[in-house]
Design a protein around this motif. Structure first.
Motif, PDB file in Angstrom:
ATOM      1  N   GLU A 180      41.137  34.711  27.379  1.00  0.00           N
ATOM      2  CA  GLU A 180      40.409  35.765  28.093  1.00  0.00           C
ATOM      3  C   GLU A 180      39.350  35.169  29.024  1.00  0.00           C
ATOM      4  OE1 GLU A 180      38.969  38.650  25.318  1.00  0.00           O
ATOM      5  OE2 GLU A 180      40.978  39.319  24.757  1.00  0.00           O
ATOM      6  N   ASP A 181      39.679  34.005  29.546  1.00  0.00           N
ATOM      7  CA  ASP A 181      38.779  33.318  30.479  1.00  0.00           C
ATOM      8  C   ASP A 181      39.296  33.534  31.901  1.00  0.00           C
ATOM      9  OD1 ASP A 181      36.977  31.719  31.763  1.00  0.00           O
ATOM     10  OD2 ASP A 181      37.682  29.813  30.927  1.00  0.00           O
ATOM     11  N   PHE A 182      39.161  34.765  32.383  1.00  0.00           N
ATOM     12  CA  PHE A 182      39.681  35.091  33.712  1.00  0.00           C
ATOM     13  C   PHE A 182      38.873  34.386  34.804  1.00  0.00           C
ATOM     14  CE2 PHE A 182      40.716  38.767  30.978  1.00  0.00           C
ATOM     15  CZ  PHE A 182      42.094  38.666  31.040  1.00  0.00           C
ATOM     16  N   ASP A 183      37.564  34.241  34.572  1.00  0.00           N
ATOM     17  CA  ASP A 183      36.740  33.524  35.547  1.00  0.00           C
ATOM     18  C   ASP A 183      37.163  32.066  35.638  1.00  0.00           C
ATOM     19  OD1 ASP A 183      35.186  35.737  36.262  1.00  0.00           O
ATOM     20  OD2 ASP A 183      33.790  35.410  34.613  1.00  0.00           O
ATOM     21  N   GLY A 184      37.467  31.468  34.482  1.00  0.00           N
ATOM     22  CA  GLY A 184      37.932  30.085  34.463  1.00  0.00           C
ATOM     23  C   GLY A 184      39.247  29.937  35.205  1.00  0.00           C
ATOM     24  N   ALA A 185      40.140  30.897  35.015  1.00  0.00           N
ATOM     25  CA  ALA A 185      41.434  30.871  35.705  1.00  0.00           C
ATOM     26  C   ALA A 185      41.234  30.983  37.215  1.00  0.00           C
ATOM     27  CB  ALA A 185      42.324  32.001  35.199  1.00  0.00           C
ATOM     28  N   ASN A 190      41.473  28.579  42.496  1.00  0.00           N
ATOM     29  CA  ASN A 190      40.844  28.349  43.806  1.00  0.00           C
ATOM     30  C   ASN A 190      40.741  26.859  44.100  1.00  0.00           C
ATOM     31  OD1 ASN A 190      40.195  30.831  45.233  1.00  0.00           O
ATOM     32  ND2 ASN A 190      38.909  31.342  43.485  1.00  0.00           N
ATOM     33  N   ASP A 191      40.403  26.086  43.077  1.00  0.00           N
ATOM     34  CA  ASP A 191      40.335  24.633  43.241  1.00  0.00           C
ATOM     35  C   ASP A 191      41.721  24.062  43.546  1.00  0.00           C
ATOM     36  OD1 ASP A 191      38.824  22.058  42.942  1.00  0.00           O
ATOM     37  OD2 ASP A 191      40.293  21.767  41.348  1.00  0.00           O
ATOM     38  N   TYR A 192      42.721  24.568  42.828  1.00  0.00           N
ATOM     39  CA  TYR A 192      44.104  24.124  43.049  1.00  0.00           C
ATOM     40  C   TYR A 192      44.546  24.462  44.479  1.00  0.00           C
ATOM     41  CZ  TYR A 192      49.199  23.873  42.396  1.00  0.00           C
ATOM     42  OH  TYR A 192      50.535  23.573  42.527  1.00  0.00           O
ATOM     43  N   LEU A 193      44.172  25.644  44.946  1.00  0.00           N
ATOM     44  CA  LEU A 193      44.587  26.084  46.281  1.00  0.00           C
ATOM     45  C   LEU A 193      43.844  25.341  47.396  1.00  0.00           C
ATOM     46  CD1 LEU A 193      44.966  29.855  45.492  1.00  0.00           C
ATOM     47  CD2 LEU A 193      46.754  28.411  46.472  1.00  0.00           C
ATOM     48  N   ASP A 194      42.667  24.820  47.103  1.00  0.00           N
ATOM     49  CA  ASP A 194      41.984  23.986  48.090  1.00  0.00           C
ATOM     50  C   ASP A 194      42.826  22.758  48.434  1.00  0.00           C
ATOM     51  OD1 ASP A 194      39.811  25.626  48.364  1.00  0.00           O
ATOM     52  OD2 ASP A 194      38.576  24.560  46.888  1.00  0.00           O
ATOM     53  N   CYS A 199      50.658  27.258  48.419  1.00  0.00           N
ATOM     54  CA  CYS A 199      51.402  27.461  47.165  1.00  0.00           C
ATOM     55  C   CYS A 199      51.437  28.952  46.839  1.00  0.00           C
ATOM     56  CB  CYS A 199      50.764  26.675  46.024  1.00  0.00           C
ATOM     57  SG  CYS A 199      51.588  26.937  44.445  1.00  0.00           S
ATOM     58  N   GLU A 200      52.571  29.575  47.092  1.00  0.00           N
ATOM     59  CA  GLU A 200      52.683  31.024  46.881  1.00  0.00           C
ATOM     60  C   GLU A 200      52.522  31.410  45.414  1.00  0.00           C
ATOM     61  OE1 GLU A 200      56.846  29.374  46.471  1.00  0.00           O
ATOM     62  OE2 GLU A 200      55.075  29.010  47.719  1.00  0.00           O
ATOM     63  N   VAL A 201      52.958  30.522  44.506  1.00  0.00           N
ATOM     64  CA  VAL A 201      52.837  30.807  43.073  1.00  0.00           C
ATOM     65  C   VAL A 201      51.365  30.885  42.666  1.00  0.00           C
ATOM     66  CG1 VAL A 201      53.307  29.928  40.745  1.00  0.00           C
ATOM     67  CG2 VAL A 201      55.062  29.758  42.524  1.00  0.00           C
ATOM     68  N   ALA A 202      50.570  29.949  43.161  1.00  0.00           N
ATOM     69  CA  ALA A 202      49.143  29.947  42.822  1.00  0.00           C
ATOM     70  C   ALA A 202      48.431  31.174  43.402  1.00  0.00           C
ATOM     71  CB  ALA A 202      48.491  28.664  43.326  1.00  0.00           C
ATOM     72  N   ALA A 219      42.189  40.808  44.975  1.00  0.00           N
ATOM     73  CA  ALA A 219      43.576  40.633  44.543  1.00  0.00           C
ATOM     74  C   ALA A 219      44.533  40.881  45.700  1.00  0.00           C
ATOM     75  CB  ALA A 219      43.883  41.588  43.388  1.00  0.00           C
ATOM     76  N   LEU A 220      44.252  41.922  46.475  1.00  0.00           N
ATOM     77  CA  LEU A 220      45.093  42.249  47.633  1.00  0.00           C
ATOM     78  C   LEU A 220      45.147  41.079  48.617  1.00  0.00           C
ATOM     79  CD1 LEU A 220      46.731  44.353  49.233  1.00  0.00           C
ATOM     80  CD2 LEU A 220      44.573  45.166  50.193  1.00  0.00           C
ATOM     81  N   THR A 221      44.001  40.495  48.871  1.00  0.00           N
ATOM     82  CA  THR A 221      43.955  39.350  49.792  1.00  0.00           C
ATOM     83  C   THR A 221      44.792  38.194  49.257  1.00  0.00           C
ATOM     84  OG1 THR A 221      41.741  39.967  50.546  1.00  0.00           O
ATOM     85  CG2 THR A 221      42.426  37.697  50.925  1.00  0.00           C
ATOM     86  N   ALA A 222      44.700  37.930  47.955  1.00  0.00           N
ATOM     87  CA  ALA A 222      45.458  36.827  47.355  1.00  0.00           C
ATOM     88  C   ALA A 222      46.962  37.070  47.485  1.00  0.00           C
ATOM     89  CB  ALA A 222      45.066  36.660  45.883  1.00  0.00           C
ATOM     90  N   PHE A 223      47.402  38.308  47.233  1.00  0.00           N
ATOM     91  CA  PHE A 223      48.835  38.608  47.349  1.00  0.00           C
ATOM     92  C   PHE A 223      49.299  38.502  48.806  1.00  0.00           C
ATOM     93  CE2 PHE A 223      48.009  41.199  43.363  1.00  0.00           C
ATOM     94  CZ  PHE A 223      48.569  40.238  42.525  1.00  0.00           C
TER      95      PHE A 223
END
Length: 466
Positions: A180-185, A190-194, A199-202, A219-223
């Motif tokens: 339940e660490d949504f902030d951690g995820a 975000n670090d991975y995407l930098d 990466c569409e999966v990320a 969420a909309l922006t991410a999708f």
């Protein structure tokens, strides 16, 4: 010149299968046999893999790699004793071979000794030059042990080796979600995407994390970025549609759901969402059209039948609603949600006996929600069966012993059943434990709101609380 097997990887397999069709015996290098066995194992053709191992060991009896593949097949088939015997022999020959420890770990895992499996994998890791596969296996063992933090760390190490290991990425996010660490995820993605901005999966996973925190615009922006990274990513279009729904942009949501239908075969879930959007837009004809398509596409999708039923229920067309929920029950009579909706419709039609039966089925199929008990008791009271209503509330009280709604209704039903003694006892108990909720009784049973005995009990409860 004949190409080498690594230049034409299918060549050894073709040659081997040609040999099986004749009585000829062809000679293969040990490496060719390894490739052949791996090919068959990867494709689930275990019997052919075993044949290749047998012939391979006849031609190369001292090949440790083929013997380890033999062990892998034995472990797969749960022939663990023989597998361990072969591993004992191999360890005497090559005690520094990490694959020996990996196969022993697989055996321990099959025996549910996950701690032992991890110890062996750590030994294998110390011997390996590239240990990302071992890290992945350790991650799975930690998952078996419900140690999601250590599992997460293992899968992160896999991604450090191969940033496109999407299985590891999904597992990392799964661990974050379970913790339940949504902030951690979100921080991790975000670090991975930098480092991997396309990466569409990320992006898709990041959108889901924002959605879990109800940050729908983010969420909309991410999708949208997931779609930019891969404009054929059907799941991103679908999730984007859901976010647009949350933001009240139903026409835009429909466009995204329709995009998923154009990409692949239509799905019942897409039809359902489109129908829901048209319903919110108050376009009843289009809503019905897509709800019908939903159940036609997947007659077993409970949400489809419930959508049609709810559509007519909201319109107070109870007969049509009953028609469709009965069709759903004929398809799946073990669905508690169908029976609960059936009970509510029969209640609206004043078919109280049918509603009573439907609520009974609902409970027996596992729906023990508080409102199920309350609505069932109300149906029985409308049928003047107050004794059964009290019995139902007693059953409900076993699940919800602190519920004031049950306690106050019991007091009222005792009174309606002319059992004044139990009515007084029940009401006093309810007042003592839930005095602030006394309006439930006064609202549900207004005929007793001015009764002297009720006011006397309220006064007694006030004194008792001091």
């Amino acid at each position: 010149m004949t190409p080498e097997s690594n230049e034409r990887p299918d060549e050894p397999v073709i040659k081997f299968e040609s040999m099986l069709k004749t009585d000829d015996i062809y000679f293969f290098d040990a490496e060719d046999f390894e490739d052949i066995v791996q090919h068959y194992m990867n494709n689930g053709k275990i019997s052919l893999a075993k044949k290749a191992i047998k012939i391979g060991l006849q031609q190369h009896p001292g090949c440790i790699e083929l013997k380890l593949l033999d062990v892998e097949v034995l472990v797969f088939e749960n022939n663990l004793d023989l597998a361990e015997k072969i591993l004992d022999e191999l360890q005497l020959l090559d005690s520094q071979n990490e694959e020996i420890y990996i196969q022993r770990a697989n055996i321990y895992s099959k025996q549910d000794n996950h701690e032992g499996a991890i110890e062996l994998l750590q030994k294998a890791l110390s011997l390996a030059t590239n240990g990302f596969e071992i890290q992945s296996m350790m991650g799975m063992e930690y998952l078996f042990m419900d140690d999601f933090k250590k599992a997460k760390d293992c899968f992160i190490k896999c991604l450090e080796f191969d940033k496109q290991d999407y299985t590891a990425l999904y597992n990392v996010i799964y661990c974050f979600e379970f913790l339940e660490d949504f902030d951690g995820a979100i921080f991790y993605l975000n670090d991975y995407l930098d480092k991997n901005p396309y990466c569409e999966v990320a992006w898709h996973q990041l959108g889901k994390q924002y959605a879990a925190k109800k940050l729908y615009a983010e969420a909309l922006t991410a999708f949208e970025f997931a779609i930019i990274s891969d404009d054929t990513f059907m799941g991103a279009y679908f999730e984007k549609g859901k976010m647009l729904e949350k933001l009240g942009k139903f026409k835009d949501a429909i466009e995204n759901y329709e995009a998923t239908i154009k990409m692949e075969d239509p799905t019942s879930h897409a039809y359902l969402r489109i129908g829901k959007c048209y319903e919110r837009l108050r376009n009843d004809e289009m809503a019905k059209y897509y709800f019908y398509h939903t159940v036609h596409e997947d007659p077993l999708l409970d949400k489809g039948w419930l959508a049609i039923t709810d559509f007519y229920f909201k319109k107070r067309n109870y007969k049509k609603a009953l028609h469709y929920i009965n069709k759903a029950i004929n398809i799946d009579g073990e669905n508690a949600d169908y029976w609960k909706k059936c009970a509510q419709i029969n209640n609206a039609l004043k078919n109280y006996h049918e509603a009573d039966f439907a609520f009974k089925q609902t409970i027996e199929l596992g729906n023990t929600d508080l409102d199920t008990w309350l609505k069932w008791a109300n149906v029985l009271s409308k049928n003047k069966d107050f004794e059964s209503a009290i019995h139902v509330l007693n059953q409900g009280q076993e699940y919800y012993p602190e519920s004031p709604k049950i306690a106050y209704r019991k007091a009222g039903f005792f009174m309606l059943n002319s059992d004044k003694i139990n009515a007084r006892i029940s009401l006093f108990d309810a007042l003592k434990t839930n005095f602030g909720q006394k309006s439930i009784f006064l609202k549900e049973f207004p005929q007793y709101s001015d009764a002297e005995w009720v006011h006397a009990l309220i006064e007694s409860a006030i004194k008792a609380s001091k």
